[in-house]
Motif scaffolding. Structure first.
Motif, PDB file in Angstrom:
ATOM      1  N   UNK A 254      -2.083   3.440  17.454  1.00 38.09           N
ATOM      2  CA  UNK A 254      -1.523   3.015  16.157  1.00 38.09           C
ATOM      3  C   UNK A 254      -2.253   1.854  15.495  1.00 38.09           C
ATOM      4  N   UNK A 255      -2.803   0.927  16.302  1.00 37.33           N
ATOM      5  CA  UNK A 255      -3.502  -0.205  15.696  1.00 37.33           C
ATOM      6  C   UNK A 255      -4.776   0.247  14.993  1.00 37.33           C
ATOM      7  N   UNK A 256      -5.424   1.303  15.534  1.00 38.80           N
ATOM      8  CA  UNK A 256      -6.615   1.834  14.881  1.00 38.80           C
ATOM      9  C   UNK A 256      -6.243   2.657  13.645  1.00 38.80           C
ATOM     10  N   UNK A 257      -5.124   3.378  13.718  1.00 34.29           N
ATOM     11  CA  UNK A 257      -4.631   4.090  12.539  1.00 34.29           C
ATOM     12  C   UNK A 257      -4.331   3.101  11.415  1.00 34.29           C
ATOM     13  N   UNK A 258      -3.706   1.979  11.755  1.00 34.02           N
ATOM     14  CA  UNK A 258      -3.400   0.964  10.749  1.00 34.02           C
ATOM     15  C   UNK A 258      -4.678   0.419  10.120  1.00 34.02           C
ATOM     16  N   UNK A 259      -5.697   0.239  10.938  1.00 36.60           N
ATOM     17  CA  UNK A 259      -6.978  -0.263  10.425  1.00 36.60           C
ATOM     18  C   UNK A 259      -7.602   0.729   9.453  1.00 36.60           C
ATOM     19  N   UNK A 260      -7.507   2.026   9.750  1.00 34.41           N
ATOM     20  CA  UNK A 260      -8.076   3.054   8.870  1.00 34.41           C
ATOM     21  C   UNK A 260      -7.275   3.144   7.568  1.00 34.41           C
ATOM     22  N   UNK A 261      -5.936   3.037   7.662  1.00 31.80           N
ATOM     23  CA  UNK A 261      -5.131   2.978   6.439  1.00 31.80           C
ATOM     24  C   UNK A 261      -5.597   1.835   5.540  1.00 31.80           C
ATOM     25  N   UNK A 262      -5.853   0.693   6.160  1.00 30.92           N
ATOM     26  CA  UNK A 262      -6.215  -0.518   5.418  1.00 30.92           C
ATOM     27  C   UNK A 262      -7.629  -0.437   4.863  1.00 30.92           C
ATOM     28  N   UNK A 263      -8.548   0.161   5.604  1.00 32.49           N
ATOM     29  CA  UNK A 263      -9.962   0.208   5.221  1.00 32.49           C
ATOM     30  C   UNK A 263     -10.484   1.631   5.415  1.00 32.49           C
ATOM     31  N   UNK A 264     -10.487   2.388   4.338  1.00 31.54           N
ATOM     32  CA  UNK A 264     -10.853   3.806   4.432  1.00 31.54           C
ATOM     33  C   UNK A 264     -12.334   4.001   4.760  1.00 31.54           C
ATOM     34  N   UNK A 265     -13.132   2.953   4.617  1.00 32.33           N
ATOM     35  CA  UNK A 265     -14.549   3.076   4.990  1.00 32.33           C
ATOM     36  C   UNK A 265     -14.705   3.265   6.499  1.00 32.33           C
ATOM     37  N   UNK A 266     -13.618   3.108   7.253  1.00 36.14           N
ATOM     38  CA  UNK A 266     -13.651   3.335   8.696  1.00 36.14           C
ATOM     39  C   UNK A 266     -13.505   4.812   9.060  1.00 36.14           C
ATOM     40  N   UNK A 267     -13.229   5.670   8.084  1.00 44.54           N
ATOM     41  CA  UNK A 267     -13.038   7.100   8.390  1.00 44.54           C
ATOM     42  C   UNK A 267     -14.277   7.708   9.054  1.00 44.54           C
ATOM     43  N   UNK A 268     -15.513   7.449   8.566  1.00 45.52           N
ATOM     44  CA  UNK A 268     -16.677   8.002   9.289  1.00 45.52           C
ATOM     45  C   UNK A 268     -16.768   7.518  10.730  1.00 45.52           C
ATOM     46  N   UNK A 269     -16.392   6.264  10.997  1.00 42.74           N
ATOM     47  CA  UNK A 269     -16.406   5.760  12.372  1.00 42.74           C
ATOM     48  C   UNK A 269     -15.358   6.481  13.219  1.00 42.74           C
ATOM     49  N   UNK A 270     -14.192   6.748  12.623  1.00 44.29           N
ATOM     50  CA  UNK A 270     -13.151   7.488  13.351  1.00 44.29           C
ATOM     51  C   UNK A 270     -13.595   8.917  13.641  1.00 44.29           C
ATOM     52  N   UNK A 271     -14.335   9.508  12.695  1.00 41.59           N
ATOM     53  CA  UNK A 271     -14.861  10.856  12.901  1.00 41.59           C
ATOM     54  C   UNK A 271     -15.927  10.850  13.995  1.00 41.59           C
ATOM     55  N   UNK A 272     -16.863   9.905  13.902  1.00 41.45           N
ATOM     56  CA  UNK A 272     -17.930   9.835  14.901  1.00 41.45           C
ATOM     57  C   UNK A 272     -17.354   9.617  16.302  1.00 41.45           C
ATOM     58  N   UNK A 273     -16.384   8.720  16.430  1.00 34.91           N
ATOM     59  CA  UNK A 273     -15.799   8.461  17.743  1.00 34.91           C
ATOM     60  C   UNK A 273     -15.005   9.665  18.248  1.00 34.91           C
ATOM     61  N   UNK A 274     -14.375  10.391  17.338  1.00 33.37           N
ATOM     62  CA  UNK A 274     -13.678  11.627  17.739  1.00 33.37           C
ATOM     63  C   UNK A 274     -14.682  12.669  18.233  1.00 33.37           C
ATOM     64  N   UNK A 275     -15.826  12.791  17.553  1.00 33.25           N
ATOM     65  CA  UNK A 275     -16.853  13.726  17.996  1.00 33.25           C
ATOM     66  C   UNK A 275     -17.361  13.369  19.397  1.00 33.25           C
ATOM     67  N   UNK A 276     -17.394  12.085  19.709  1.00 28.29           N
ATOM     68  CA  UNK A 276     -17.793  11.652  21.052  1.00 28.29           C
ATOM     69  C   UNK A 276     -16.658  11.876  22.061  1.00 28.29           C
ATOM     70  N   UNK A 277     -15.475  11.425  21.716  1.00 26.42           N
ATOM     71  CA  UNK A 277     -14.344  11.339  22.658  1.00 26.42           C
ATOM     72  C   UNK A 277     -13.685  12.701  22.899  1.00 26.42           C
ATOM     73  N   UNK A 278     -13.447  13.442  21.839  1.00 21.97           N
ATOM     74  CA  UNK A 278     -12.825  14.777  21.952  1.00 21.97           C
ATOM     75  C   UNK A 278     -13.579  15.755  21.054  1.00 21.97           C
TER      76      UNK A 278
END
Length: 408
Positions: A254-278
């Protein structure tokens, strides 16, 4: 070298339920496994999988696609090499980057995403998988190609059958028959459309493919049909699972979801980490062109090599605390994550790096922004815990969420 009897079995129910402990055991104790059931050598360490994908010494080929892809798609660009591959890639690649992507297809992506979200934004609940993720990328591809989206159910059925064929590691005869039937049905559907489009070119991707020419070479009807089949399967299944996985990963953090809500420029980082993690695709195969030394022993010439992306992307030799989802990690480069210079392996690497990576990035960025706008306090449905399913491709089969309804 280990055998499947000595190491975790990728066809076991335990592996399907949770492959990550098995991946860790493989990387540590069994980095090279001969797997009798799939008649392939399995590798799991990052450096070994990276080496196969980059293939700087021409030690590997995509000859495995002759039996793995051609029965369902026909001959595709993935099977080609050398100049033939370079010319075909030059014919199709421009549509997936630069001005074509920006001007022609971003509006298509925005329109299709919004149409799906509008159907549930006022209800306060949705299943992100069934209501959005399984529909969005297929609708986008159909729209890009200028196909009738009323045929969505057929497209989804076809690509589901194709992906099942590709992941049919146990050799189920019914899955094989369904995949081969899909090739016939898709050809009967597409070839007349391609022929008509050649005579009536428009502004869509299919028209672009019909008119494309490089060094006097044009794509045949069969070439275009095979590419469209590949595009539907690869672009549908992978982006579908990526979107569901990003949201599942963020909802579980949830803390990372909150960060993405606050700063949408983090969406590519969330995508890249998802491609690595799952990653949506957990394994890709290659064929060895010569004897090759890897961790754990030698792969003989002419062998099928199963590259475990899901294992390599969590290699502790490459990533710190690899079993933790962390969009802020400093050992994954977001700026290059959607190019052939990526330091995760989810899109493969080298000359067969995924041609649709930037399209996937655009779909995810637009889709995630619109979903977060429509669901300002997104949360998992009460009592639900996301569960991944699949072996060859993997992702949540369901992701029920709740939120405060919003107006369009």
């Amino acid at each position: 070298m280990s055998t499947a009897q000595q190491a975790p079995d990728i066809l076991s129910p335990e592996f399907a339920a949770d492959p990550y402990p098995a991946y860790a055991a493989m990387r540590e104790k069994n980095p090279l496994i001969w797997h009798e059931a799939t008649q392939s050598y399995i590798i799991s360490r990052y450096d070994d999988v990276e080496r196969v994908f980059k293939d700087k010494k021409s030690e590997f080929t995509t000859g495995n696609y002759d039996w793995q892809l051609e029965p369902v798609h026909g001959k595709t660009i993935l099977q080609l090499s050398g100049r033939e591959h370079a010319v075909r890639r030059a014919l199709v690649a421009p549509a997936f980057r630069g001005s074509d992507l920006q001007e022609k297809f971003l509006p298509v992506i925005e329109r299709n995403s919004l149409a799906l979200i509008d159907a549930f934004r006022e209800t306060g609940s949705a299943d992100i998988v069934t209501d959005y993720a399984t529909r969005f990328p297929v609708n986008v591809i159909a729209d890009m190609l200028g196909l009738d989206k009323a045929d969505h159910a057929r497209f989804h059925g076809w690509y589901t059958a194709v992906i099942a064929f590709l992941g049919n590691l146990s050799g189920d005869a019914e899955v094989t028959a369904a995949g081969e039937r899909t090739r016939r049905e898709f050809a009967e559907y597409m070839i007349p459309i391609i022929r008509d489009r050649r005579d009536n070119l428009g502004d869509d991707l299919l028209s672009t493919l019909c008119a494309a020419e490089v060094d006097g070479v044009r794509m045949s009807d069969e070439d275009i049909k095979a590419f469209c089949s590949l595009l539907l399967a690869a672009g549908g299944e992978t982006t579908d699972k990526a979107i569901a996985s990003i949201l599942a990963n963020l909802l579980m953090n949830p803390e990372q979801l909150a960060a993405v809500y606050e700063d949408r420029s983090l969406i590519p980082a969330a995508f890249a980490e998802t491609l690595r993690y799952t990653p949506p695709v957990h394994m890709i195969m290659r064929q060895s062109a010569t004897d090759v030394e890897v961790s754990g022993g030698t792969i003989p010439q002419g062998a099928t090599v199963t590259c475990l992306i899901g294992a390599a992307n969590r290699d502790e030799r490459r990533y710190g605390d690899p079993d933790r989802f962390d969009i802020f990690r400093d050992d994954l480069t977001t700026t290059s994550a959607f190019s052939a210079a990526a330091d995760h392996l989810a899109f493969a690497l080298g000359r067969h790096f995924c041609v649709g990576a930037l399209l996937a990035k655009a779909e995810v960025e637009i889709g995630m922004n619109q979903l977060l706008d429509a669901m300002p306090d997104l949360r998992l449905a009460d009592g639900f815990d996301p569960v991944e399913q699949g072996v060859f491709t993997r992702g949540p089969q369901s992701l029920p969420v709740q939120f405060t309804p919003t107006d369009a």
